[in-house]
Design a protein around this motif. Sequence first.
Motif, PDB file in Angstrom:
ATOM      1  N   GLN A   1     -33.437   6.987   3.943  1.00 44.79           N
ATOM      2  CA  GLN A   1     -32.031   6.623   4.130  1.00 44.79           C
ATOM      3  C   GLN A   1     -31.876   5.102   4.196  1.00 44.79           C
ATOM      4  O   GLN A   1     -30.934   4.541   3.633  1.00 44.79           O
ATOM      5  CB  GLN A   1     -31.486   7.268   5.417  1.00 44.79           C
ATOM      6  CG  GLN A   1     -29.998   7.087   5.618  1.00 44.79           C
ATOM      7  CD  GLN A   1     -29.167   7.733   4.530  1.00 44.79           C
ATOM      8  OE1 GLN A   1     -29.580   8.690   3.891  1.00 44.79           O
ATOM      9  NE2 GLN A   1     -27.974   7.193   4.309  1.00 44.79           N
TER      10      GLN A   1
ATOM     11  N   GLN B   1     -29.881  10.028  -7.719  1.00 42.26           N
ATOM     12  CA  GLN B   1     -30.503  10.719  -6.597  1.00 42.26           C
ATOM     13  C   GLN B   1     -29.529  11.684  -5.936  1.00 42.26           C
ATOM     14  O   GLN B   1     -29.890  12.809  -5.572  1.00 42.26           O
ATOM     15  CB  GLN B   1     -31.023   9.691  -5.589  1.00 42.26           C
ATOM     16  CG  GLN B   1     -31.864  10.284  -4.468  1.00 42.26           C
ATOM     17  CD  GLN B   1     -31.024  10.682  -3.263  1.00 42.26           C
ATOM     18  OE1 GLN B   1     -29.966  10.092  -3.026  1.00 42.26           O
ATOM     19  NE2 GLN B   1     -31.486  11.646  -2.496  1.00 42.26           N
ATOM     20  N   SER B   2     -28.289  11.261  -5.782  1.00 45.41           N
ATOM     21  CA  SER B   2     -27.284  12.140  -5.182  1.00 45.41           C
ATOM     22  C   SER B   2     -27.040  13.369  -6.043  1.00 45.41           C
ATOM     23  O   SER B   2     -26.878  14.482  -5.530  1.00 45.41           O
ATOM     24  CB  SER B   2     -25.976  11.367  -4.968  1.00 45.41           C
ATOM     25  OG  SER B   2     -26.175  10.265  -4.106  1.00 45.41           O
ATOM     26  N   TYR B   3     -27.024  13.189  -7.354  1.00 42.90           N
ATOM     27  CA  TYR B   3     -26.789  14.325  -8.247  1.00 42.90           C
ATOM     28  C   TYR B   3     -28.019  15.223  -8.323  1.00 42.90           C
ATOM     29  O   TYR B   3     -27.909  16.448  -8.325  1.00 42.90           O
ATOM     30  CB  TYR B   3     -26.420  13.820  -9.636  1.00 42.90           C
ATOM     31  CG  TYR B   3     -25.942  14.909 -10.564  1.00 42.90           C
ATOM     32  CD1 TYR B   3     -24.598  15.244 -10.636  1.00 42.90           C
ATOM     33  CD2 TYR B   3     -26.841  15.607 -11.374  1.00 42.90           C
ATOM     34  CE1 TYR B   3     -24.156  16.242 -11.485  1.00 42.90           C
ATOM     35  CE2 TYR B   3     -26.409  16.610 -12.225  1.00 42.90           C
ATOM     36  CZ  TYR B   3     -25.063  16.910 -12.276  1.00 42.90           C
ATOM     37  OH  TYR B   3     -24.633  17.917 -13.112  1.00 42.90           O
TER      38      TYR B   3
ATOM     39  N   ARG C   1     -32.096   3.805   0.715  1.00 44.13           N
ATOM     40  CA  ARG C   1     -30.865   4.013  -0.043  1.00 44.13           C
ATOM     41  C   ARG C   1     -29.817   2.972   0.343  1.00 44.13           C
ATOM     42  O   ARG C   1     -29.073   2.472  -0.509  1.00 44.13           O
ATOM     43  CB  ARG C   1     -30.338   5.420   0.199  1.00 44.13           C
ATOM     44  CG  ARG C   1     -31.255   6.512  -0.315  1.00 44.13           C
ATOM     45  CD  ARG C   1     -30.744   7.906  -0.007  1.00 44.13           C
ATOM     46  NE  ARG C   1     -29.636   8.247  -0.899  1.00 44.13           N
ATOM     47  CZ  ARG C   1     -28.424   8.582  -0.485  1.00 44.13           C
ATOM     48  NH1 ARG C   1     -28.157   8.577   0.815  1.00 44.13           N
ATOM     49  NH2 ARG C   1     -27.487   8.909  -1.336  1.00 44.13           N
TER      50      ARG C   1
ATOM     51  N   SER D   1     -28.393  17.781  -5.664  1.00 45.03           N
ATOM     52  CA  SER D   1     -27.486  18.929  -5.710  1.00 45.03           C
ATOM     53  C   SER D   1     -27.979  20.032  -6.639  1.00 45.03           C
ATOM     54  O   SER D   1     -27.430  21.135  -6.639  1.00 45.03           O
ATOM     55  CB  SER D   1     -26.085  18.478  -6.153  1.00 45.03           C
ATOM     56  OG  SER D   1     -26.106  18.016  -7.498  1.00 45.03           O
TER      57      SER D   1
ATOM     58  N   TRP E   1     -29.164   5.302  -7.110  1.00 43.68           N
ATOM     59  CA  TRP E   1     -28.280   5.866  -6.084  1.00 43.68           C
ATOM     60  C   TRP E   1     -27.464   7.024  -6.654  1.00 43.68           C
ATOM     61  O   TRP E   1     -27.378   8.102  -6.048  1.00 43.68           O
ATOM     62  CB  TRP E   1     -27.362   4.767  -5.552  1.00 43.68           C
ATOM     63  CG  TRP E   1     -26.347   5.243  -4.569  1.00 43.68           C
ATOM     64  CD1 TRP E   1     -25.130   5.808  -4.845  1.00 43.68           C
ATOM     65  CD2 TRP E   1     -26.454   5.244  -3.139  1.00 43.68           C
ATOM     66  NE1 TRP E   1     -24.484   6.144  -3.695  1.00 43.68           N
ATOM     67  CE2 TRP E   1     -25.269   5.812  -2.637  1.00 43.68           C
ATOM     68  CE3 TRP E   1     -27.430   4.812  -2.262  1.00 43.68           C
ATOM     69  CZ2 TRP E   1     -25.042   5.942  -1.278  1.00 43.68           C
ATOM     70  CZ3 TRP E   1     -27.201   4.952  -0.899  1.00 43.68           C
ATOM     71  CH2 TRP E   1     -26.033   5.512  -0.421  1.00 43.68           C
TER      72      TRP E   1
END
Length: 282
Positions: free
Chosen positions: A109, A163-165, A112, A168, A160
């Motif tokens: 975290q 990584q978020s996608y 990021r 999911s 960024w």
Amino acid sequence: MAAKTVDPMVRRSFLMWLALAPLLICNLFPFAVMISTALTPEQDIYAQGTQWIPETFTWRNFVDMWETVGFGGALVNSLIVGFITTVMTILVAVPAAYAMARRPFKGMQAFRIFLLITQMFSPVVLVIGLFTLIVGLGLLDSLVALSVLYCCFHIAVAIWMLQSYFASIPIELEHASWLEGASKAYTLRKVFLPLAAPAMAVVALFTFIGAWNEYALALALIRSSETYTLPLKIAALTGGRYQIEWHHVMAATFVATIPVSIIFIWLQRHLIAGLSGGAVKG
């Protein structure tokens, strides 16, 4: 006879378009002026009075612009820089984002957040240090060196977003492929990457547009007119002249928007296809 009632969805859509109309006009007005000026004869541009629609459309302005200012070379240079930047960013960001999504580690975290903090530094702030570095390496006036710097500025936000996608995407799909005997490399290539195609398309689009439009670093690192990118070439048309040839400037600006528009339309088509069929294909 009872009056026909308007469908609430149609009414809501009409009201939304009505509310967005002023914003749409404000956004399209500069493009209308650009196209109008690009098609206006030179003698009419400096005439008194505003004429939004020229009496005669002078398509010769585009030919003259292309032949006199060396626009073709700048177009090729920008395409080279945009392509190299996009490919390098994707090649670095995809493995990094996949590792962060599938192999979380202590302090991830904070890492990021660090990626976001790096985006606070504008290229203009770092241009002196980057110029000194490039001169020391003997890479001044190099399109490859410019592309590498663009890649460095885009990698953080690309990681960024990806990584978020990637996080999911259900890992169970990869587990199912492994249970069927597929290798990790095959699963990554045939299962994961097709599902991640929409995010990769978005990152590629933003990266290419950023490299296509960047001006400050290019101005500091590019010296010869043979290696000018489009922003430098168009800026050169408005500087150091007794009279600015606005018909050439607007013609060059209009042509410069065409490659980005084509790439956007192409990636948008693949983006929609990936969103609607990615899970089924996987």
